[in-house]
Design a protein around this motif. Structure first.
Motif, PDB file in Angstrom:
ATOM      1  N   PHE A 128      -1.206  -1.294  -9.493  1.00 38.08           N
ATOM      2  CA  PHE A 128      -1.617  -1.724  -8.150  1.00 38.08           C
ATOM      3  C   PHE A 128      -2.581  -2.910  -8.189  1.00 38.08           C
ATOM      4  N   THR A 129      -2.699  -3.546  -9.354  1.00 36.35           N
ATOM      5  CA  THR A 129      -3.680  -4.610  -9.523  1.00 36.35           C
ATOM      6  C   THR A 129      -3.080  -5.974  -9.238  1.00 36.35           C
ATOM      7  N   SER A 130      -3.895  -6.847  -8.641  1.00 34.98           N
ATOM      8  CA  SER A 130      -3.466  -8.219  -8.363  1.00 34.98           C
ATOM      9  C   SER A 130      -4.679  -9.137  -8.381  1.00 34.98           C
ATOM     10  N   ASN A 141       3.311  -4.397  -3.655  1.00 35.79           N
ATOM     11  CA  ASN A 141       4.043  -4.700  -2.422  1.00 35.79           C
ATOM     12  C   ASN A 141       4.185  -3.508  -1.487  1.00 35.79           C
ATOM     13  N   VAL A 142       3.727  -2.326  -1.894  1.00 29.72           N
ATOM     14  CA  VAL A 142       3.900  -1.135  -1.053  1.00 29.72           C
ATOM     15  C   VAL A 142       2.572  -0.488  -0.670  1.00 29.72           C
ATOM     16  N   VAL A 143       1.451  -1.126  -0.998  1.00 30.02           N
ATOM     17  CA  VAL A 143       0.143  -0.565  -0.660  1.00 30.02           C
ATOM     18  C   VAL A 143      -0.682  -1.610   0.088  1.00 30.02           C
ATOM     19  N   GLY A 231       9.409   2.197  -4.054  1.00 31.50           N
ATOM     20  CA  GLY A 231       9.548   0.911  -3.399  1.00 31.50           C
ATOM     21  C   GLY A 231       8.952  -0.262  -4.153  1.00 31.50           C
ATOM     22  N   GLY A 232       8.486  -0.020  -5.374  1.00 30.19           N
ATOM     23  CA  GLY A 232       7.902  -1.095  -6.174  1.00 30.19           C
ATOM     24  C   GLY A 232       8.974  -1.865  -6.939  1.00 30.19           C
ATOM     25  N   HIS A 233       8.519  -2.811  -7.755  1.00 27.97           N
ATOM     26  CA  HIS A 233       9.463  -3.557  -8.597  1.00 27.97           C
ATOM     27  C   HIS A 233       9.169  -3.191 -10.055  1.00 27.97           C
TER      28      HIS A 233
END
Length: 236
Positions: A128-130, A141-143, A231-233
């Motif tokens: 979930f890191t960016s 992309n889903v959180v 729903g992630g990649h």
């Protein structure tokens, strides 16, 4: 020493850890090291770092599965003991007469669990890191943005604790190997320990190769399939 004792063969070493357990341990150690290298010396988009993190999660899930169905010394039920056993083992260390275990001792078993938990947390927060510019984890992309910021913060906060616990684990294993009766490093390479009296069952009962492969396939499906279903990649 009698002639008979000189001619008698030395007792065969005992199986301590089966091959899947050893491969998982050394594989995870290598991947954690590569995670550091790919983070600071990898590509700009941290693609290799993300693949590294996904591989770490696969090994962690495999080790959890193997901790349920694997060899006798790999199973959590075989080496996770309560506080009383830990205190008895600590007391035996302080008295200079440590109890000897074929698998993990009562304190070492909980260190293994703490390491797995920290590595898993590091890998999961990485999903979930960016950095809001180039790098986007598989689940960003889903959180919400708040979740991404929180995960990114924890991904960096956990790192020093993981390094500290790894350092402690390495130092303790070196101390046991250099000054104790149990050469833990050699045993985790060869899978065997000298024939002796151990507190736990000896020799260990290994897990089957086919079962290990099934656990590995299931671990891959859990990690990559779980990301895709959410729903992630899954592929960086």
């Amino acid at each position: 020493m009698t002639e008979a004792s000189l001619l008698s063969p030395a007792p065969a070493p005992l199986l301590a850890w089966d091959l899947p357990t050893r491969l998982a341990k050394w594989g995870l150690a290598a991947l954690v090291g590569l995670a550091f290298v790919s983070r600071y010396y990898g590509d700009v988009g941290l693609v290799w770092h993300q693949w590294n993190g996904l591989a770490i999660l696969v090994v962690v899930v495999f080790r959890v599965l193997w901790g349920v169905v694997g060899g006798s010394t790999a199973r959590f039920a075989g080496f996770l003991r309560g506080p009383a056993a830990g205190l008895r083992y600590a007391a035996s260390l302080l008295k200079g007469r440590p109890q000897h275990f074929l698998g993990h001792n009562p304190l070492g078993g909980w260190v293994v669990m703490a390491l797995l938990a920290l590595v898993a947390a590091q890998g999961l927060t990485g999903l979930f890191t960016s950095d809001d510019i180039i790098v986007y984890g598989p689940m960003t992309n889903v959180v919400s943005d708040e979740t991404i910021r929180s995960a990114s913060t924890w991904h960096h906060r956990l790192y020093p604790f993981l390094l500290g616990l790894i350092g402690l684990h390495v130092l303790v294993n070196l101390a046991y190997s250099l000054f104790g009766r149990d050469n833990l490093i050699r045993a985790m390479i060869t899978g065997t320990k000298p024939a002796a009296t151990y507190v736990d069952r000896a020799p260990a009962t290994p897990g089957g190769v086919g079962l290990a492969l099934a656990c590995l396939v299931l671990a891959i499906l859990v990690v990559f399939g779980g990301i895709a279903l959410a729903g992630g990649h899954p592929f960086p």
